[in-house]
Design an enzyme around this catalytic site. Structure first.
Site, mmCIF file in Angstrom:
data_model
loop_
_atom_site.group_PDB
_atom_site.id
_atom_site.type_symbol
_atom_site.label_atom_id
_atom_site.label_comp_id
_atom_site.label_asym_id
_atom_site.label_seq_id
_atom_site.Cartn_x
_atom_site.Cartn_y
_atom_site.Cartn_z
ATOM 1 N N LYS A 71 -4.442 10.483 3.926
ATOM 2 C CA LYS A 71 -3.472 11.252 3.138
ATOM 3 C C LYS A 71 -4.225 12.122 2.131
ATOM 4 C CE LYS A 71 -0.156 8.819 1.482
ATOM 5 N NZ LYS A 71 0.893 8.086 0.750
ATOM 6 N N SER A 96 -1.056 13.963 -8.622
ATOM 7 C CA SER A 96 -1.974 13.076 -9.357
ATOM 8 C C SER A 96 -3.355 13.718 -9.424
ATOM 9 C CB SER A 96 -2.091 11.719 -8.663
ATOM 10 O OG SER A 96 -1.050 10.871 -9.067
ATOM 11 N N LYS A 113 -6.065 1.317 -2.923
ATOM 12 C CA LYS A 113 -4.728 0.823 -3.266
ATOM 13 C C LYS A 113 -4.905 -0.504 -3.980
ATOM 14 C CE LYS A 113 -0.368 1.945 -2.823
ATOM 15 N NZ LYS A 113 0.261 3.274 -2.736
ATOM 16 N N LYS A 173 -8.775 6.780 -5.069
ATOM 17 C CA LYS A 173 -7.490 7.175 -5.664
ATOM 18 C C LYS A 173 -6.378 6.543 -4.866
ATOM 19 C CE LYS A 173 -4.986 9.799 -8.386
ATOM 20 N NZ LYS A 173 -4.487 8.557 -9.013
ATOM 21 N N GLY A 201 0.891 4.896 -9.862
ATOM 22 C CA GLY A 201 2.029 4.000 -9.628
ATOM 23 C C GLY A 201 2.362 3.855 -8.153
ATOM 24 N N ASP A 202 3.261 2.962 -7.860
ATOM 25 C CA ASP A 202 3.835 2.767 -6.516
ATOM 26 C C ASP A 202 5.071 1.892 -6.746
ATOM 27 O OD1 ASP A 202 3.201 3.177 -3.481
ATOM 28 O OD2 ASP A 202 3.685 1.061 -3.595
ATOM 29 N N GLN A 205 -4.167 5.799 2.718
ATOM 30 C CA GLN A 205 -4.475 6.684 1.589
ATOM 31 C C GLN A 205 -5.720 7.541 1.839
ATOM 32 O OE1 GLN A 205 -2.257 5.939 -1.303
ATOM 33 N NE2 GLN A 205 -2.816 8.021 -1.859
HETATM 34 P P1 NDP Z 1 10.248 2.332 -6.365
HETATM 35 O O1 NDP Z 1 9.876 0.977 -6.797
HETATM 36 O O2 NDP Z 1 10.531 3.371 -7.381
HETATM 37 O O3 NDP Z 1 11.525 2.268 -5.387
HETATM 38 C C1 NDP Z 1 11.508 1.520 -4.216
HETATM 39 C C2 NDP Z 1 12.897 1.567 -3.604
HETATM 40 O O4 NDP Z 1 12.860 0.913 -2.341
HETATM 41 C C3 NDP Z 1 13.948 0.849 -4.431
HETATM 42 O O5 NDP Z 1 15.205 1.453 -4.232
HETATM 43 C C4 NDP Z 1 13.926 -0.566 -3.830
HETATM 44 O O6 NDP Z 1 15.135 -1.293 -4.030
HETATM 45 C C5 NDP Z 1 13.728 -0.225 -2.364
HETATM 46 N N1 NDP Z 1 13.073 -1.338 -1.671
HETATM 47 C C6 NDP Z 1 11.917 -1.960 -2.009
HETATM 48 N N2 NDP Z 1 11.623 -2.953 -1.146
HETATM 49 C C7 NDP Z 1 12.630 -2.936 -0.232
HETATM 50 C C8 NDP Z 1 12.916 -3.702 0.916
HETATM 51 N N3 NDP Z 1 12.095 -4.698 1.307
HETATM 52 N N4 NDP Z 1 14.037 -3.403 1.628
HETATM 53 C C9 NDP Z 1 14.877 -2.402 1.233
HETATM 54 N N5 NDP Z 1 14.646 -1.643 0.144
HETATM 55 C C10 NDP Z 1 13.554 -1.897 -0.564
HETATM 56 O O7 NDP Z 1 9.072 2.812 -5.374
HETATM 57 P P2 NDP Z 1 8.692 4.278 -4.931
HETATM 58 O O8 NDP Z 1 9.922 5.088 -4.775
HETATM 59 O O9 NDP Z 1 7.602 4.735 -5.807
HETATM 60 O O10 NDP Z 1 8.039 4.000 -3.500
HETATM 61 C C11 NDP Z 1 8.817 3.977 -2.298
HETATM 62 C C12 NDP Z 1 7.892 4.162 -1.098
HETATM 63 O O11 NDP Z 1 7.204 5.419 -1.218
HETATM 64 C C13 NDP Z 1 6.794 3.111 -0.927
HETATM 65 O O12 NDP Z 1 6.531 2.953 0.449
HETATM 66 C C14 NDP Z 1 5.586 3.770 -1.602
HETATM 67 O O13 NDP Z 1 4.373 3.236 -1.132
HETATM 68 C C15 NDP Z 1 5.787 5.213 -1.148
HETATM 69 N N6 NDP Z 1 5.119 6.222 -1.951
HETATM 70 C C16 NDP Z 1 5.334 6.328 -3.285
HETATM 71 C C17 NDP Z 1 4.700 7.323 -4.013
HETATM 72 C C18 NDP Z 1 4.996 7.557 -5.460
HETATM 73 O O14 NDP Z 1 4.505 8.578 -5.987
HETATM 74 N N7 NDP Z 1 5.775 6.724 -6.128
HETATM 75 C C19 NDP Z 1 3.715 8.214 -3.392
HETATM 76 C C20 NDP Z 1 3.632 8.091 -1.952
HETATM 77 C C21 NDP Z 1 4.289 7.091 -1.285
HETATM 78 P P3 NDP Z 1 15.387 -2.119 -5.392
HETATM 79 O O15 NDP Z 1 15.745 -1.079 -6.427
HETATM 80 O O16 NDP Z 1 16.495 -3.041 -5.055
HETATM 81 O O17 NDP Z 1 14.108 -2.820 -5.720
#
Ligand code: NDP
Length: 451
Positions: free
Chosen positions: A121, A383, A133, A97, A172-173, A118
């Site tokens: 976690k 999830s 992943k 997962k 998703g991610d 993961q």
């Molecule tokens: P999204 O794609 O929804 O959002 C990512 C955000 O981070 C956006 O605001 C993006 O900016 C910004 N970003 C991405 N790359 C960079 C960078 N190199 N420098 C600065 N800002 C950056 O992703 P999520 O919110 O889903 O995921 C965010 C984090 O949380 C990741 O590390 C992910 O692995 C982790 N995560 C997510 C989960 C989930 O359920 N979605 C679960 C557990 C962990 P921009 O809009 O400009 O692209």
């Protein structure tokens, strides 16, 4: 963060030298493994049965990595090819997962670090899930819906043979939200001719769970609330600097406002917004719709706060830092600025957002620091609940899922306390999360014998 004895330090160095040799150039993977091994080694070395079974060597080697080409067509008829992977890391505790990430920076090292995190976690959630992943070096930014659809369909044409509701259940991610999951799920059904809960994060009308979209951000805030409760404190009135403005950051900010915290920043890959008086609820909705629906940059919302292009938010004074964007976004210089401004807690919404050097500095200064594998586990936990609802062919209400999410985050916090409380100094959440997550996986691997 040196190990307690010279013998342990020697073992650590020898192990990491071997790992680096076996996995050259995979720096993010080395970083994630080092953090876990540093935490678990003293306990591990006390258990000869684990050493004899080479549990540490085996748990750092993925069960398999599937790598494939994804060919698709642009709206103007040009052919494009990307590279995609699925890292099925460890299924000792349940079906694989973990999310799928679409971002131009995606490579095997990043997906191995994410898959490795993961495992622990998922173990911490208490639900039966292994660690995996996947993703592709595809940039969804600037692509039309049709282009994203063709890319997702092409990717699933290969991926479908490697996944299944009892085998591997992606989600998703970064870059993979509701739109992408829907296209991927549609193609899976077309190829397999059957409906199954093979992906999570689905739309509510076709098997998705209530609160899945909100779960990672809300769960992170529930975890932070538990950290403060432990100190006899609360989130009310605290200034929280949030980075990112994607799925995790948006819903973390929403829940923080509900707790009467002051959200002082949000950011994206181009800059950050500073809200000196705290983010307002009506502005949150404007930001959500701009980022989630219109996929617009924060720079287009500069009337809502002070916008700083090409800058990170960590110089803004705050009590709590909540990095919710991406790996290694908070380095040692950022940590120094936060410390100068008297930050007292760091609660990770993203995966490994704090560099190793910055984490060591926080540890040295006695800052409470919750690692993502504990504080952002709410997403994968819901999830897991989505999988259960799909298997039972029913769906729980928002209230019921939210209550379960709160319960799971509180249990994860308790597991961190039980393995991270040293008697002196603040709770070591990194050690607590790594050790509690690792013990269960090690026990299961030991029980299975040499497989
Ligand atoms: P999204 O794609 O929804 O959002 C990512 C955000 O981070 C956006 O605001 C993006 O900016 C910004 N970003 C991405 N790359 C960079 C960078 N190199 N420098 C600065 N800002 C950056 O992703 P999520 O919110 O889903 O995921 C965010 C984090 O949380 C990741 O590390 C992910 O692995 C982790 N995560 C997510 C989960 C989930 O359920 N979605 C679960 C557990 C962990 P921009 O809009 O400009 O692209």
């Amino acid at each position: 963060m040196a190990l307690p004895t010279p013998g342990e330090e020697r073992e650590f160095r020898a192990f990491m030298t071997g790992l680096r040799r076996r996995n050259p150039h995979e720096t993010e993977f080395h970083q994630a493994v080092a953090e876990v091994v540093e935490s678990v080694l003293p306990w591990y070395l006390q258990h000869d049965n684990l050493r004899q079974s080479q549990i540490l060597e085996r748990v750092t080697e993925p069960d398999r990595i599937i790598s494939f080409r994804v060919t698709w067509e642009t709206d103007s008829g040009e052919i494009r090819a990307n590279r995609a992977w699925r890292v099925q890391f460890n299924h000792a505790l349940g079906p694989y997962k973990g999310g799928l990430r679409f971002h131009p920076s995606v490579n095997q090292s990043i997906l191995k670090f994410l898959g490795f995190e993961q495992i622990f976690k998922n173990s911490l959630t208490g639900l039966p899930m292994g660690g995996a992943k996947g993703g592709a070096n595809f940039n969804p930014k600037g692509k039309s819906d049709r282009e994203v659809m063709r890319f997702c369909q092409s990717l699933m044409t290969e991926l479908h043979r490697h996944i299944g509701e009892d085998t591997d259940v992606p989600a998703g991610d970064i870059g993979v939200g509701g739109r992408e999951i829907s296209y991927l799920f549609g193609q899976y059904m077309r190829l397999e001719n059957r409906w199954s809960g093979v992906l999570t994060g689905k739309g509510l009308s076709f098997g998705g769970s209530a609160v899945r979209k909100e779960a990672t951000g809300w769960g992170c805030v529930y975890f932070c609330e538990e950290m403060l409760r432990q100190l006899g404190d609360s989130l009310e009135g605290k200034r929280v600097s949030v980075s990112g403005s994607g799925n995790v950051a948006l819903y973390a900010a929403q829940k923080l406002m509900e707790h009467r915290s002051k959200v002082v920043t949000l950011s994206d890959s181009r800059g950050f917004l500073h809200f000196p008086d705290g983010l307002k609820e009506e502005h949150w909705e404007q930001i959500r719709s701009a980022k989630e629906e219109k996929r617009a940059p924060l720079s287009s919302l500069s009337d809502l706060g002070n916008y700083y292009p090409e800058a990170k938010p960590w110089a803004v004074p705050c009590d709590i830092a909540m990095p919710c964007a991406t790996q290694n976004e908070l380095d040692v210089k950022d940590a120094q600025k936060l410390l100068e401004n008297k930050v007292f807690a760091v609660c990770e919404g993203a995966n490994m957002p704090v560099t190793h050097e910055a984490a060591s500095l926080f540890h040295e200064k006695g800052i409470l620091h919750a690692p993502g594998k504990a504080s952002n586990a709410g997403g994968v936990a819901v999830s897991g609940l989505e999988q259960s609802q799909n298997a039972m062919r029913l769906s729980w209400s928002r209230g019921e899922v939210d209550q379960r999410l709160r319960g799971i985050m509180s249990e994860i916090h308790a597991r961190c306390l039980s393995d991270g409380t040293t008697g002196e100094g603040p709770v070591n959440y990194i050690k607590g999360a790594n050790l509690a997550g690792f013990k269960k996986v090690a026990e299961a691997m030991l029980a299975y014998g040499a497989v």
